[in-house]
Motif scaffolding. Sequence first.
Motif, mmCIF file in Angstrom:
data_model
loop_
_atom_site.group_PDB
_atom_site.id
_atom_site.type_symbol
_atom_site.label_atom_id
_atom_site.label_comp_id
_atom_site.label_asym_id
_atom_site.label_seq_id
_atom_site.Cartn_x
_atom_site.Cartn_y
_atom_site.Cartn_z
ATOM 1 N N VAL A 124 -13.463 -39.925 7.391
ATOM 2 C CA VAL A 124 -12.619 -38.725 7.414
ATOM 3 C C VAL A 124 -11.551 -38.841 8.494
ATOM 4 N N ARG A 125 -11.937 -39.361 9.639
ATOM 5 C CA ARG A 125 -10.961 -39.528 10.725
ATOM 6 C C ARG A 125 -9.827 -40.469 10.320
ATOM 7 N N GLU A 126 -10.141 -41.528 9.609
ATOM 8 C CA GLU A 126 -9.109 -42.457 9.145
ATOM 9 C C GLU A 126 -8.153 -41.772 8.176
ATOM 10 N N LEU A 127 -8.688 -40.932 7.311
ATOM 11 C CA LEU A 127 -7.846 -40.186 6.378
ATOM 12 C C LEU A 127 -6.950 -39.197 7.123
ATOM 13 N N VAL A 128 -7.511 -38.544 8.110
ATOM 14 C CA VAL A 128 -6.737 -37.587 8.905
ATOM 15 C C VAL A 128 -5.612 -38.300 9.647
ATOM 16 N N GLY A 129 -5.910 -39.477 10.197
ATOM 17 C CA GLY A 129 -4.869 -40.243 10.882
ATOM 18 C C GLY A 129 -3.757 -40.657 9.946
ATOM 19 N N LEU A 130 -4.112 -41.056 8.722
ATOM 20 C CA LEU A 130 -3.103 -41.414 7.731
ATOM 21 C C LEU A 130 -2.242 -40.207 7.389
ATOM 22 N N ALA A 131 -2.875 -39.063 7.178
ATOM 23 C CA ALA A 131 -2.127 -37.853 6.845
ATOM 24 C C ALA A 131 -1.150 -37.496 7.963
ATOM 25 N N ARG A 132 -1.606 -37.569 9.190
ATOM 26 C CA ARG A 132 -0.728 -37.266 10.323
ATOM 27 C C ARG A 132 0.490 -38.190 10.332
ATOM 28 N N ASP A 133 0.265 -39.466 10.117
ATOM 29 C CA ASP A 133 1.357 -40.437 10.159
ATOM 30 C C ASP A 133 2.348 -40.247 9.013
ATOM 31 N N LEU A 134 1.881 -39.704 7.893
ATOM 32 C CA LEU A 134 2.755 -39.484 6.740
ATOM 33 C C LEU A 134 3.387 -38.094 6.737
ATOM 34 N N GLY A 135 2.950 -37.240 7.658
ATOM 35 C CA GLY A 135 3.462 -35.876 7.689
ATOM 36 C C GLY A 135 2.808 -34.966 6.674
ATOM 37 N N ALA A 136 1.601 -35.317 6.209
ATOM 38 C CA ALA A 136 0.882 -34.512 5.222
ATOM 39 C C ALA A 136 0.021 -33.465 5.924
ATOM 40 N N PRO A 137 0.037 -32.230 5.452
ATOM 41 C CA PRO A 137 -0.760 -31.194 6.101
ATOM 42 C C PRO A 137 -2.237 -31.214 5.760
ATOM 43 N N PHE A 138 -2.605 -31.880 4.645
ATOM 44 C CA PHE A 138 -3.971 -31.773 4.140
ATOM 45 C C PHE A 138 -4.608 -33.128 3.857
ATOM 46 N N VAL A 139 -5.939 -33.166 3.999
ATOM 47 C CA VAL A 139 -6.778 -34.288 3.555
ATOM 48 C C VAL A 139 -7.850 -33.724 2.647
ATOM 49 N N ARG A 140 -8.026 -34.346 1.474
ATOM 50 C CA ARG A 140 -9.073 -33.940 0.538
ATOM 51 C C ARG A 140 -10.335 -34.769 0.758
ATOM 52 N N VAL A 141 -11.497 -34.068 0.803
ATOM 53 C CA VAL A 141 -12.794 -34.749 0.820
ATOM 54 C C VAL A 141 -13.657 -34.134 -0.273
ATOM 55 N N PHE A 142 -14.669 -34.892 -0.706
ATOM 56 C CA PHE A 142 -15.619 -34.422 -1.700
ATOM 57 C C PHE A 142 -16.908 -33.956 -1.018
ATOM 58 N N PRO A 143 -17.677 -33.081 -1.687
ATOM 59 C CA PRO A 143 -19.012 -32.754 -1.172
ATOM 60 C C PRO A 143 -19.943 -33.969 -1.291
ATOM 61 N N GLY A 144 -20.228 -34.394 -2.521
ATOM 62 C CA GLY A 144 -21.010 -35.611 -2.720
ATOM 63 C C GLY A 144 -22.483 -35.491 -2.411
ATOM 64 N N GLY A 145 -23.037 -34.285 -2.515
ATOM 65 C CA GLY A 145 -24.480 -34.144 -2.355
ATOM 66 C C GLY A 145 -25.218 -34.922 -3.437
ATOM 67 N N ALA A 146 -26.421 -35.374 -3.119
ATOM 68 C CA ALA A 146 -27.163 -36.254 -4.029
ATOM 69 C C ALA A 146 -28.332 -35.532 -4.675
ATOM 70 N N ASP A 147 -28.764 -36.068 -5.831
ATOM 71 C CA ASP A 147 -29.988 -35.579 -6.454
ATOM 72 C C ASP A 147 -31.143 -35.757 -5.475
ATOM 73 N N GLY A 148 -31.976 -34.758 -5.397
ATOM 74 C CA GLY A 148 -33.100 -34.816 -4.471
ATOM 75 C C GLY A 148 -32.836 -34.086 -3.168
ATOM 76 N N GLN A 149 -31.572 -33.862 -2.833
ATOM 77 C CA GLN A 149 -31.239 -33.036 -1.678
ATOM 78 C C GLN A 149 -31.367 -31.567 -2.061
ATOM 79 N N SER A 150 -31.917 -30.787 -1.192
ATOM 80 C CA SER A 150 -31.876 -29.350 -1.433
ATOM 81 C C SER A 150 -30.481 -28.839 -1.121
ATOM 82 N N PRO A 151 -30.050 -27.752 -1.754
ATOM 83 C CA PRO A 151 -28.737 -27.192 -1.416
ATOM 84 C C PRO A 151 -28.574 -26.910 0.068
ATOM 85 N N ALA A 152 -29.608 -26.413 0.697
ATOM 86 C CA ALA A 152 -29.517 -26.096 2.125
ATOM 87 C C ALA A 152 -29.309 -27.363 2.956
ATOM 88 N N GLU A 153 -29.989 -28.435 2.591
ATOM 89 C CA GLU A 153 -29.823 -29.694 3.319
ATOM 90 C C GLU A 153 -28.413 -30.243 3.130
#
Length: 266
Positions: A85-114
Amino acid sequence: MKLAFSTLGVPGLPLSDVLRLASVHGYHGVELRAHPEEPVHPGLGPGERAEVAGEFKAAGVEVLGVAGYARVAAPGADGPVIEEVRELVGLARDLGAPFVRVFPGGADGQSPAEADAVAARRLGTAAEYAADLGVRILLETHDSHRRGADAIRVLGLVGHRQVGALWDVMHTWLGGEQPQETYAALSPYLGYVQVKDIASAEDTTPLPLGAGVLPLADCVEVLSRHGWEGWLCWEYEKRWYADAAPLEGLLGRGREHLGRLLNDSA
């Protein structure tokens, strides 16, 4: 509202051609898919980043965001995910982009709370770095957290102004959530909105805007009614559907369709 399109729809296209398409068809910005197979990705050096930023400035087109693939709720150690995430944020800063998109990516077997707790912990840590660089991290409504009601659980735990939401209208619809429900959940955190269209829940091959079943008019109406003035970004998933029509031939009509929806909702 300002209009953009994602380079997911023009996989591997040289940046000069992307900017030409944006200019010719009246799009104000571009969301850059930040993957090594694309022209713009975190592996670029400082000189290459400056060159990309310069090309956008010369074309009069904005870099809306850097669409990364970090999965902040995924099982495993925090360190590699936070660094991604930090690498993406650094790229966005250098390009003048206000936003970085990330995914949740929770896995099967994880509880929602976890999954919520893991995502919130990582996003909270990355948020401090993002604040220093003036970039906002957006959690997309996707995969394990496809509804606004799912994303808000994480964002409420984070409680940091540099972490917000990216509303993907397909995933909230597939999750059974109505546009007004999504907006009510995400409005305090909303960075921008990804629009698209598909034939059905069973066939998510990308279609021209307005040719499918997604409630685009309702989404735009809800946003307009509440005075929201952010970005609508067309994410045409050509990269994942080789047989889909080329985006290049659809951009003009897509821009016109979004214009009609905005006019009708005014």
